[in-house]
Motif scaffolding. Structure first.
Motif, PDB file in Angstrom:
ATOM      1  N   ILE A   6      41.473  37.737   9.051  1.00  0.00           N
ATOM      2  CA  ILE A   6      42.249  38.163   7.877  1.00  0.00           C
ATOM      3  C   ILE A   6      43.149  36.998   7.496  1.00  0.00           C
ATOM      4  O   ILE A   6      43.846  36.439   8.340  1.00  0.00           O
ATOM      5  CB  ILE A   6      43.114  39.402   8.163  1.00  0.00           C
ATOM      6  CG1 ILE A   6      42.253  40.639   8.369  1.00  0.00           C
ATOM      7  CG2 ILE A   6      44.098  39.643   7.015  1.00  0.00           C
ATOM      8  CD1 ILE A   6      43.042  41.897   8.712  1.00  0.00           C
ATOM      9  N   ILE A   7      43.109  36.645   6.230  1.00  0.00           N
ATOM     10  CA  ILE A   7      44.035  35.653   5.687  1.00  0.00           C
ATOM     11  C   ILE A   7      44.967  36.377   4.738  1.00  0.00           C
ATOM     12  O   ILE A   7      44.511  37.074   3.822  1.00  0.00           O
ATOM     13  CB  ILE A   7      43.291  34.521   4.963  1.00  0.00           C
ATOM     14  CG1 ILE A   7      42.497  33.721   5.989  1.00  0.00           C
ATOM     15  CG2 ILE A   7      44.262  33.644   4.193  1.00  0.00           C
ATOM     16  CD1 ILE A   7      41.844  32.482   5.470  1.00  0.00           C
ATOM     17  N   THR A   8      46.274  36.238   4.969  1.00  0.00           N
ATOM     18  CA  THR A   8      47.249  36.841   4.062  1.00  0.00           C
ATOM     19  C   THR A   8      47.755  35.789   3.090  1.00  0.00           C
ATOM     20  O   THR A   8      47.910  34.612   3.451  1.00  0.00           O
ATOM     21  CB  THR A   8      48.452  37.441   4.824  1.00  0.00           C
ATOM     22  OG1 THR A   8      49.170  36.393   5.484  1.00  0.00           O
ATOM     23  CG2 THR A   8      48.003  38.497   5.817  1.00  0.00           C
ATOM     24  N   GLY A  46      58.807  45.151   3.809  1.00  0.00           N
ATOM     25  CA  GLY A  46      58.070  46.329   4.233  1.00  0.00           C
ATOM     26  C   GLY A  46      56.582  46.249   3.982  1.00  0.00           C
ATOM     27  O   GLY A  46      55.816  47.046   4.521  1.00  0.00           O
ATOM     28  N   VAL A  47      56.131  45.297   3.180  1.00  0.00           N
ATOM     29  CA  VAL A  47      54.718  45.213   2.826  1.00  0.00           C
ATOM     30  C   VAL A  47      53.852  44.786   4.019  1.00  0.00           C
ATOM     31  O   VAL A  47      52.708  45.218   4.147  1.00  0.00           O
ATOM     32  CB  VAL A  47      54.507  44.298   1.599  1.00  0.00           C
ATOM     33  CG1 VAL A  47      54.670  42.828   1.958  1.00  0.00           C
ATOM     34  CG2 VAL A  47      53.173  44.535   0.958  1.00  0.00           C
ATOM     35  N   VAL A  48      54.397  43.969   4.889  1.00  0.00           N
ATOM     36  CA  VAL A  48      53.643  43.566   6.075  1.00  0.00           C
ATOM     37  C   VAL A  48      53.349  44.800   6.928  1.00  0.00           C
ATOM     38  O   VAL A  48      52.223  45.013   7.383  1.00  0.00           O
ATOM     39  CB  VAL A  48      54.419  42.496   6.880  1.00  0.00           C
ATOM     40  CG1 VAL A  48      53.774  42.255   8.231  1.00  0.00           C
ATOM     41  CG2 VAL A  48      54.498  41.198   6.082  1.00  0.00           C
ATOM     42  N   LEU A  53      49.584  45.538   8.772  1.00  0.00           N
ATOM     43  CA  LEU A  53      49.347  46.176  10.068  1.00  0.00           C
ATOM     44  C   LEU A  53      48.267  47.254  10.003  1.00  0.00           C
ATOM     45  O   LEU A  53      47.400  47.300  10.892  1.00  0.00           O
ATOM     46  CB  LEU A  53      50.660  46.712  10.649  1.00  0.00           C
ATOM     47  CG  LEU A  53      51.707  45.626  10.967  1.00  0.00           C
ATOM     48  CD1 LEU A  53      52.938  46.253  11.612  1.00  0.00           C
ATOM     49  CD2 LEU A  53      51.144  44.507  11.816  1.00  0.00           C
ATOM     50  N   PRO A  54      48.222  48.101   8.957  1.00  0.00           N
ATOM     51  CA  PRO A  54      47.093  49.036   8.859  1.00  0.00           C
ATOM     52  C   PRO A  54      45.738  48.328   8.684  1.00  0.00           C
ATOM     53  O   PRO A  54      44.726  48.785   9.207  1.00  0.00           O
ATOM     54  CB  PRO A  54      47.432  49.894   7.643  1.00  0.00           C
ATOM     55  CG  PRO A  54      48.917  49.821   7.527  1.00  0.00           C
ATOM     56  CD  PRO A  54      49.268  48.433   7.977  1.00  0.00           C
ATOM     57  N   ALA A  55      45.730  47.207   7.957  1.00  0.00           N
ATOM     58  CA  ALA A  55      44.477  46.454   7.787  1.00  0.00           C
ATOM     59  C   ALA A  55      44.008  45.898   9.126  1.00  0.00           C
ATOM     60  O   ALA A  55      42.810  45.918   9.436  1.00  0.00           O
ATOM     61  CB  ALA A  55      44.657  45.331   6.770  1.00  0.00           C
ATOM     62  N   ILE A  56      44.936  45.410   9.947  1.00  0.00           N
ATOM     63  CA  ILE A  56      44.575  44.910  11.275  1.00  0.00           C
ATOM     64  C   ILE A  56      43.993  46.047  12.111  1.00  0.00           C
ATOM     65  O   ILE A  56      42.971  45.878  12.789  1.00  0.00           O
ATOM     66  CB  ILE A  56      45.795  44.267  11.973  1.00  0.00           C
ATOM     67  CG1 ILE A  56      46.163  42.948  11.283  1.00  0.00           C
ATOM     68  CG2 ILE A  56      45.515  44.029  13.457  1.00  0.00           C
ATOM     69  CD1 ILE A  56      47.474  42.341  11.758  1.00  0.00           C
ATOM     70  N   ALA A  57      44.641  47.213  12.063  1.00  0.00           N
ATOM     71  CA  ALA A  57      44.158  48.358  12.841  1.00  0.00           C
ATOM     72  C   ALA A  57      42.766  48.796  12.392  1.00  0.00           C
ATOM     73  O   ALA A  57      41.915  49.137  13.214  1.00  0.00           O
ATOM     74  CB  ALA A  57      45.143  49.519  12.723  1.00  0.00           C
ATOM     75  N   GLU A  58      42.521  48.759  11.088  1.00  0.00           N
ATOM     76  CA  GLU A  58      41.217  49.192  10.556  1.00  0.00           C
ATOM     77  C   GLU A  58      40.117  48.172  10.819  1.00  0.00           C
ATOM     78  O   GLU A  58      39.028  48.509  11.280  1.00  0.00           O
ATOM     79  CB  GLU A  58      41.334  49.444   9.050  1.00  0.00           C
ATOM     80  CG  GLU A  58      40.022  49.789   8.393  1.00  0.00           C
ATOM     81  CD  GLU A  58      40.110  49.801   6.875  1.00  0.00           C
ATOM     82  OE1 GLU A  58      39.049  49.651   6.244  1.00  0.00           O
ATOM     83  OE2 GLU A  58      41.210  49.942   6.320  1.00  0.00           O
ATOM     84  N   LEU A 141      54.218  36.345  10.290  1.00  0.00           N
ATOM     85  CA  LEU A 141      53.807  35.727  11.543  1.00  0.00           C
ATOM     86  C   LEU A 141      54.269  36.563  12.735  1.00  0.00           C
ATOM     87  O   LEU A 141      53.486  36.822  13.657  1.00  0.00           O
ATOM     88  CB  LEU A 141      54.341  34.294  11.645  1.00  0.00           C
ATOM     89  CG  LEU A 141      54.006  33.534  12.932  1.00  0.00           C
ATOM     90  CD1 LEU A 141      52.504  33.488  13.174  1.00  0.00           C
ATOM     91  CD2 LEU A 141      54.599  32.132  12.880  1.00  0.00           C
ATOM     92  N   TYR A 142      55.503  37.004  12.726  1.00  0.00           N
ATOM     93  CA  TYR A 142      56.031  37.776  13.853  1.00  0.00           C
ATOM     94  C   TYR A 142      55.214  39.055  14.067  1.00  0.00           C
ATOM     95  O   TYR A 142      54.779  39.345  15.177  1.00  0.00           O
ATOM     96  CB  TYR A 142      57.508  38.113  13.609  1.00  0.00           C
ATOM     97  CG  TYR A 142      58.216  38.651  14.829  1.00  0.00           C
ATOM     98  CD1 TYR A 142      58.932  37.797  15.653  1.00  0.00           C
ATOM     99  CD2 TYR A 142      58.171  40.001  15.163  1.00  0.00           C
ATOM    100  CE1 TYR A 142      59.587  38.278  16.789  1.00  0.00           C
ATOM    101  CE2 TYR A 142      58.815  40.490  16.287  1.00  0.00           C
ATOM    102  CZ  TYR A 142      59.528  39.622  17.096  1.00  0.00           C
ATOM    103  OH  TYR A 142      60.164  40.103  18.218  1.00  0.00           O
ATOM    104  N   ARG A 143      54.989  39.810  12.995  1.00  0.00           N
ATOM    105  CA  ARG A 143      54.239  41.063  13.121  1.00  0.00           C
ATOM    106  C   ARG A 143      52.784  40.809  13.521  1.00  0.00           C
ATOM    107  O   ARG A 143      52.207  41.575  14.290  1.00  0.00           O
ATOM    108  CB  ARG A 143      54.304  41.860  11.823  1.00  0.00           C
ATOM    109  CG  ARG A 143      55.645  42.479  11.538  1.00  0.00           C
ATOM    110  CD  ARG A 143      56.026  43.494  12.580  1.00  0.00           C
ATOM    111  NE  ARG A 143      57.139  44.309  12.130  1.00  0.00           N
ATOM    112  CZ  ARG A 143      57.805  45.126  12.895  1.00  0.00           C
ATOM    113  NH1 ARG A 143      57.482  45.260  14.173  1.00  0.00           N
ATOM    114  NH2 ARG A 143      58.802  45.822  12.410  1.00  0.00           N
ATOM    115  N   SER A 144      52.199  39.721  13.022  1.00  0.00           N
ATOM    116  CA  SER A 144      50.823  39.387  13.406  1.00  0.00           C
ATOM    117  C   SER A 144      50.742  39.085  14.896  1.00  0.00           C
ATOM    118  O   SER A 144      49.798  39.481  15.581  1.00  0.00           O
ATOM    119  CB  SER A 144      50.306  38.196  12.606  1.00  0.00           C
ATOM    120  OG  SER A 144      50.240  38.500  11.236  1.00  0.00           O
TER     121      SER A 144
END
Length: 191
Positions: A6-8, A46-48, A53-58, A141-144
């Motif tokens: 995933i590239i943001t 809040g967008v991250v 995070l939902p995209a990573i989970a999916e 970066l932190y949340r990733s």
């Protein structure tokens, strides 16, 4: 074929008409790599948490690479995210809390499939940075890095400004492609 990366990217902000990260992301979309997903994020707190995070989970990618605009004339590979957030987003809103994660560590180290020495050898235009700031790029970066992905990093690019898309892509698309290739180096070594 599963998505492994995933590239943001981020949309325009602070009165700019475009964001170079989005220009690069759209070029990648046009290339049509089925193993890559580009997620364009608005410049909002809040967008991250609500989109990435939902995209990573999916999707469950192996790698997340964030892109954003930073300083003029500098392509910075961020190696450290700090548990701090500040600044006004595009709605003129401050973050709800000055820390990204109230109980999280103060710093997280980025993870990439190749060493910084190898990265610099492949991409000599990149500089290594240990300060991703405290705005949304750092938050991304932190949340990733907190997520279950194997590898996560962030690349700050110079602002696109008034440069034509073609000119901006000529300067930075090859660098981005080298990072993408590096993110897949372990797969090719296993073959």
């Amino acid at each position: 074929m599963a998505v492994d990366l995933i590239i943001t990217t981020f949309g325009a902000f602070r009165g700019r008409s475009r964001n170079g990260s989005d220009t690069l992301g759209q070029a990648l979309v046009r290339k049509g790599d089925p193993r890559l997903r580009v997620l364009d994020l608005p410049v909002l707190w809040g967008v991250v948490e609500s989109q990435l995070l939902p995209a990573i989970a999916e999707i469950q990618p192996r790698v997340v690479l964030g892109l954003g605009e930073g300083e003029a004339n500098a392509v910075r590979f961020e190696t450290v995210a700090v548990n701090r957030r500040e600044g006004l987003d595009e709605r003129n809103t401050e973050p709800e809390h000055p820390r990204i994660d109230a109980s999280g560590p103060e710093r997280l180290q980025s993870r990439w499939p190749v060493s910084t020495e190898t990265l610099l050898a492949r991409c000599p235009a990149i500089t290594i940075s240990r300060d991703a700031g405290s705005f949304l790029c750092n938050n991304t970066l932190y949340r990733s890095l907190q997520s279950p992905v194997s590898f996560a990093a962030f690349l700050h690019l110079p602002p696109q400004g008034t440069s034509r898309n073609e000119d901006y892509l000529e300067l930075y698309l090859a660098i981005l492609q080298s990072l993408i290739d590096c993110s897949r180096v372990l797969e090719t070594e296993r073959v």
